[in-house]
Design an enzyme around this catalytic site. Structure first.
Site, PDB file in Angstrom:
ATOM      1  CB  SER A 120      77.219  14.562  22.146  1.00 32.93           C
ATOM      2  OG  SER A 120      78.661  14.514  23.772  1.00 32.93           O
ATOM      3  CG  HIS A 141      81.523  12.603  19.977  1.00 25.02           C
ATOM      4  ND1 HIS A 141      81.721  11.536  19.918  1.00 25.02           N
ATOM      5  CD2 HIS A 141      81.193  13.578  20.543  1.00 25.02           C
ATOM      6  CE1 HIS A 141      80.653  11.136  21.830  1.00 25.02           C
ATOM      7  NE2 HIS A 141      80.781  12.982  21.327  1.00 25.02           N
ATOM      8  CD  GLU A 153      82.759   8.132  19.022  1.00 25.79           C
ATOM      9  OE1 GLU A 153      82.056   6.644  19.048  1.00 25.79           O
ATOM     10  OE2 GLU A 153      81.341   9.141  18.974  1.00 25.79           O
ATOM     11  CG  ASN A 191      78.263   9.214  23.164  1.00 20.16           C
ATOM     12  OD1 ASN A 191      78.298   8.588  24.703  1.00 20.16           O
ATOM     13  ND2 ASN A 191      77.888  10.583  23.218  1.00 20.16           N
TER      14      ASN A 191
HETATM   15  N1  LIG Z   1      80.741  17.353  28.019  1.00 18.92           N
HETATM   16  C1  LIG Z   1      81.147  16.931  27.766  1.00 18.92           C
HETATM   17  O1  LIG Z   1      81.321  15.179  28.505  1.00 18.92           O
HETATM   18  C2  LIG Z   1      80.543  16.042  26.312  1.00 18.92           C
HETATM   19  C3  LIG Z   1      81.714  15.182  25.475  1.00 18.92           C
HETATM   20  C4  LIG Z   1      81.676  15.487  23.896  1.00 18.92           C
HETATM   21  C5  LIG Z   1      81.472  16.435  23.905  1.00 18.92           C
HETATM   22  N2  LIG Z   1      80.389  17.086  24.022  1.00 18.92           N
HETATM   23  C6  LIG Z   1      79.698  18.356  22.859  1.00 18.92           C
HETATM   24  O2  LIG Z   1      80.875  19.091  23.295  1.00 18.92           O
HETATM   25  C7  LIG Z   1      80.200  20.776  23.281  1.00 18.92           C
HETATM   26  C8  LIG Z   1      80.974  21.655  23.900  1.00 18.92           C
HETATM   27  O3  LIG Z   1      80.678  20.640  25.269  1.00 18.92           O
HETATM   28  P1  LIG Z   1      81.293  20.995  27.337  1.00 18.92           P
HETATM   29  O4  LIG Z   1      80.692  20.228  27.816  1.00 18.92           O
HETATM   30  O5  LIG Z   1      82.499  22.207  26.779  1.00 18.92           O
HETATM   31  O6  LIG Z   1      79.823  22.457  27.806  1.00 18.92           O
HETATM   32  P2  LIG Z   1      80.228  23.885  28.496  1.00 18.92           P
HETATM   33  O7  LIG Z   1      78.817  24.579  28.754  1.00 18.92           O
HETATM   34  O8  LIG Z   1      81.408  23.286  28.949  1.00 18.92           O
HETATM   35  O9  LIG Z   1      81.245  25.265  26.753  1.00 18.92           O
HETATM   36  C9  LIG Z   1      80.038  25.780  26.019  1.00 18.92           C
HETATM   37  C10 LIG Z   1      80.968  27.232  26.527  1.00 18.92           C
HETATM   38  O10 LIG Z   1      80.989  27.546  25.110  1.00 18.92           O
HETATM   39  C11 LIG Z   1      80.767  28.875  25.186  1.00 18.92           C
HETATM   40  N3  LIG Z   1      79.740  29.543  24.266  1.00 18.92           N
HETATM   41  C12 LIG Z   1      78.439  29.252  24.271  1.00 18.92           C
HETATM   42  N4  LIG Z   1      78.156  29.648  23.023  1.00 18.92           N
HETATM   43  C13 LIG Z   1      78.844  30.730  22.029  1.00 18.92           C
HETATM   44  C14 LIG Z   1      79.489  31.224  20.676  1.00 18.92           C
HETATM   45  N5  LIG Z   1      77.912  31.483  20.152  1.00 18.92           N
HETATM   46  N6  LIG Z   1      80.633  31.635  20.592  1.00 18.92           N
HETATM   47  C15 LIG Z   1      81.126  31.205  21.847  1.00 18.92           C
HETATM   48  N7  LIG Z   1      81.126  30.467  22.424  1.00 18.92           N
HETATM   49  C16 LIG Z   1      80.191  29.973  23.219  1.00 18.92           C
HETATM   50  C17 LIG Z   1      79.976  28.878  26.210  1.00 18.92           C
HETATM   51  O11 LIG Z   1      80.407  30.224  26.716  1.00 18.92           O
HETATM   52  C18 LIG Z   1      81.075  27.887  27.181  1.00 18.92           C
HETATM   53  O12 LIG Z   1      81.843  28.161  28.080  1.00 18.92           O
HETATM   54  C19 LIG Z   1      78.258  20.231  23.155  1.00 18.92           C
HETATM   55  O13 LIG Z   1      77.926  20.402  22.242  1.00 18.92           O
HETATM   56  C20 LIG Z   1      78.327  18.365  24.053  1.00 18.92           C
HETATM   57  O14 LIG Z   1      77.981  18.030  23.056  1.00 18.92           O
HETATM   58  C21 LIG Z   1      80.659  17.258  25.619  1.00 18.92           C
END
Ligand SMILES: NC(=O)c1ccc[n+]([C@@H]2O[C@H](COP(=O)([O-])OP(=O)(O)OC[C@H]3O[C@@H](n4cnc5c(N)ncnc54)[C@H](O)[C@@H]3O)[C@@H](O)[C@H]2O)c1
Length: 284
Positions: A120, A141, A153, A191
């Site tokens: 993000s 994204h 995006e 964002n």
């Molecule tokens: N939550 C949101 O609103 C949102 C929106 C858009 C983008 N994002 C982006 O998406 C990404 C993930 O966010 P999220 O909210 O899903 O986080 P989250 O913490 O819910 O999920 C991350 C997952 O990745 C796993 N993980 C960590 N390292 C790993 C690896 N090396 N191999 C495999 N799995 C691994 C963890 O066990 C966890 O289940 C981030 O970059 C975040 O910025 C989040």
């Protein structure tokens, strides 16, 4: 433009599980990688459950649901993604783990495979620079929850090829999403606008001495927002908002990006919004 048949999704958390669901529903053979097989299986179960609910609501046929679930393979091994045409990364929002992962993927995946990050707030260009194929690295994204939010995006980093952009946009369209393309600047489009706007809203709480309820009422009725800013930050997660705001502040040096002290304190106290049961509002 290379045809995409199989997709890898890395990290099956809030975002990755939703992305994997979109991929299997769109007909792609999908490999989901978590840190352990158990975590991967738990995510696969959640996805199966969501698809069952869609069947119950009459939004999906049982046969299509079963075929979709069948397309998902979960693994704890990164090597299992070696044959994927496109890999979408959705692990923790930190630069060094993402760069280490992309360097590994660069070693494991076919040279023509496309590598996408769902970051993000980080620089897609810096993530791409950890590989020897920055022209095949792109930002995809998604918004939370990925199966429901209609936008993706597609982000062109400094060295991303037009071909990689085409592929990512075509996959986004096949996921049924609206695709907007942009360049790799802090916060991309949504964002870049939304984070400082929400920060301004939260500062107004103290400046105008209004309650969260009053602020939300003002913005929904006076500006036509579908949801008030306090309810929205509670839904996004106070910690997620603070983390994104801090990352964007670090990159842009724009003081409006910096999270207001009030939400930083809420995060530190464990008041994270809906997911913790308490944020600006209290949830059952
Ligand atoms: N939550 C949101 O609103 C949102 C929106 C858009 C983008 N994002 C982006 O998406 C990404 C993930 O966010 P999220 O909210 O899903 O986080 P989250 O913490 O819910 O999920 C991350 C997952 O990745 C796993 N993980 C960590 N390292 C790993 C690896 N090396 N191999 C495999 N799995 C691994 C963890 O066990 C966890 O289940 C981030 O970059 C975040 O910025 C989040």
């Amino acid at each position: 433009m290379p045809e995409i048949r199989s997709i890898g999704v890395i990290g099956l958390g809030a975002m990755g599980a939703g992305i994997a669901q979109l991929a299997i529903e769109a007909g792609y053979e999908t490999v989901g990688r978590e840190v352990t097989v158990e975590l991967g299986q738990a995510a696969a179960d959640r996805i199966g459950h969501f698809l069952t609910r869609k069947v119950e609501k009459g939004q999906l046929e049982q046969g299509h649901r079963d075929a979709a679930v069948h397309r998902l393979m979960v693994t704890g091994e990164l090597e299992a993604l070696a044959d994927c045409d496109l890999v979408i990364e959705a692990i923790v929002e930190e630069l060094e783990p993402k760069r280490a992962l992309f360097a590994e993927l660069d070693r494991i995946c076919r040279p023509d495979a496309i590598l996408a990050t769902n970051t993000s707030a980080l620089s897609v260009t810096e993530i791409a620079a950890a590989t020897t194929r920055p022209e095949r690295v792109v930002g995809m994204h998604f918004f939370n929850p990925a199966p429901l939010m209609p936008l993706i995006e597609v982000v062109q980093a400094e060295l991303t090829s037009d071909d990689a952009m085409e592929v990512a946009a075509a996959v986004g369209a096949r996921f049924g999403k609206e695709v907007v393309r942009c360049h790799d600047t802090p916060g991309f489009i949504v964002n870049r606008v939304l984070i400082p706007l929400l920060n301004d809203c939260l500062r107004v709480l103290d400046e105008a001495r209004v309650t969260p309820e009053a602020l939300d009422l003002a913005l929904t009725n006076g500006a036509g927002w579908p949801m008030g800013p306090c309810a929205l930050v509670d839904l996004v997660g106070i910690d997620v908002h603070v983390h994104a705001a801090e990352a964007l502040y670090a990159r842009s040096r724009d003081p409006r990006m910096a999270p207001p002290a009030r939400v930083v304190s809420m995060k530190d106290a464990g008041l994270l919004g809906r997911k913790s049961g308490r944020g600006f509002y209290t949830y059952d």
